[in-house]
Design a protein around this motif. Structure first.
Motif, short mmCIF file in Angstrom:
data_model
loop_
_atom_site.label_atom_id
_atom_site.label_comp_id
_atom_site.label_asym_id
_atom_site.label_seq_id
_atom_site.Cartn_x
_atom_site.Cartn_y
_atom_site.Cartn_z
N LYS A 2 0.82 -1.19 0.00
CA LYS A 2 0.00 0.00 0.00
C LYS A 2 0.87 1.26 0.00
O LYS A 2 0.52 2.26 -0.61
CB LYS A 2 -0.93 0.01 1.22
CG LYS A 2 -2.05 -0.99 1.13
CD LYS A 2 -2.96 -0.86 2.32
CE LYS A 2 -4.07 -1.89 2.26
NZ LYS A 2 -4.96 -1.79 3.42
N LYS A 3 2.03 1.18 0.67
CA LYS A 3 2.92 2.33 0.71
C LYS A 3 3.49 2.62 -0.68
O LYS A 3 3.61 3.77 -1.09
CB LYS A 3 4.06 2.09 1.70
CG LYS A 3 3.62 2.11 3.14
CD LYS A 3 4.81 1.90 4.04
CE LYS A 3 4.36 1.88 5.51
NZ LYS A 3 5.49 1.66 6.41
N ILE A 4 3.83 1.58 -1.44
CA ILE A 4 4.38 1.75 -2.78
C ILE A 4 3.31 2.34 -3.70
O ILE A 4 3.58 3.25 -4.47
CB ILE A 4 4.92 0.41 -3.33
CG1 ILE A 4 6.14 -0.02 -2.50
CG2 ILE A 4 5.29 0.55 -4.80
CD1 ILE A 4 6.66 -1.37 -2.87
N LEU A 5 2.08 1.82 -3.61
CA LEU A 5 0.98 2.33 -4.42
C LEU A 5 0.70 3.79 -4.08
O LEU A 5 0.48 4.61 -4.97
CB LEU A 5 -0.27 1.46 -4.22
CG LEU A 5 -1.46 1.82 -5.08
CD1 LEU A 5 -1.11 1.69 -6.55
CD2 LEU A 5 -2.65 0.94 -4.73
N LEU A 6 0.71 4.13 -2.81
CA LEU A 6 0.49 5.49 -2.38
C LEU A 6 1.61 6.41 -2.88
O LEU A 6 1.37 7.53 -3.33
CB LEU A 6 0.39 5.56 -0.85
CG LEU A 6 0.08 6.92 -0.25
CD1 LEU A 6 -1.27 7.42 -0.75
CD2 LEU A 6 0.10 6.85 1.25
N LEU A 7 2.85 5.91 -2.84
CA LEU A 7 4.00 6.69 -3.33
C LEU A 7 3.89 6.94 -4.83
O LEU A 7 4.16 8.04 -5.32
CB LEU A 7 5.30 5.97 -2.98
CG LEU A 7 6.59 6.67 -3.42
CD1 LEU A 7 6.74 8.00 -2.69
CD2 LEU A 7 7.78 5.79 -3.15
N VAL A 8 3.50 5.93 -5.60
CA VAL A 8 3.35 6.07 -7.05
C VAL A 8 2.24 7.06 -7.37
O VAL A 8 2.39 7.93 -8.24
CB VAL A 8 3.08 4.69 -7.71
CG1 VAL A 8 2.67 4.86 -9.16
CG2 VAL A 8 4.31 3.81 -7.60
N CYS A 9 1.10 6.97 -6.68
CA CYS A 9 0.00 7.91 -6.90
C CYS A 9 0.41 9.33 -6.57
O CYS A 9 0.07 10.28 -7.28
CB CYS A 9 -1.22 7.49 -6.09
SG CYS A 9 -1.99 5.99 -6.69
N ALA A 10 1.14 9.52 -5.49
CA ALA A 10 1.60 10.85 -5.10
C ALA A 10 2.57 11.42 -6.13
O ALA A 10 2.54 12.61 -6.45
CB ALA A 10 2.25 10.80 -3.72
N THR A 11 3.43 10.57 -6.66
CA THR A 11 4.40 11.00 -7.68
C THR A 11 3.67 11.47 -8.93
O THR A 11 4.00 12.51 -9.50
CB THR A 11 5.37 9.87 -8.02
OG1 THR A 11 6.01 9.44 -6.82
CG2 THR A 11 6.41 10.33 -9.03
#
Length: 141
Positions: A2-11
């Motif tokens: 979930k952290k990786i998905l959240l990081l990709v969305c934020a980017t």
């Protein structure tokens, strides 16, 4: 995960569409057409034609660039005339997945040369009917 998905969305959110607006102002200047050169056009009665396969570099600039390149080469190959009069184009295109490609272009017309260059005399410039059609160096229609 979930952290990786959240990081990709934020980017993606931070690097998405950026709009740049630039403005410029052009100073109005007063100018007039003070002199003009006219010439006679000597047109050849023989119609010439030329076929070329345009390179990718020529095609990248668009269809008008391909037409101008074909006219330029036609004039060079057929006596190095100044202009081509009564121009006709035959364009062979190939449809691709994204757009099309020009395989061959054939240009034909009458080569012409400019002769007898001369300036317009003062009687033309002082004629009010002529002066009314030209305003600030631009011909009005």
């Amino acid at each position: 995960m979930k952290k990786i998905l959240l990081l990709v969305c934020a980017t993606f959110a931070l690097t998405s569409c950026i709009t740049t607006v630039k403005t410029a102002k052009v100073a109005d200047t007063e100018g007039q057409l003070l002199s003009a050169t006219v010439a006679d056009l000597e047109v050849s009665p023989v119609r010439v034609s030329y076929t070329m396969a345009p390179t990718k570099a020529i095609q990248r600039a668009g269809l008008d660039n391909v037409k101008q390149a074909a006219i330029r080469e036609c004039l060079e190959k057929n006596g190095n005339a100044d202009v081509l009069v009564d121009v006709e184009y035959v364009i062979e295109k190939e449809k691709l997945l994204f757009g099309s490609r020009i395989n061959l272009i054939t240009v034909s017309g009458h080569p012409a040369r400019f002769r007898n260059y001369r300036s317009l005399n003062d009687s033309v410039w002082t004629n009010p009917a002529f002066r009314a059609t030209y305003q600030h160096g631009v011909r009005r229609r």
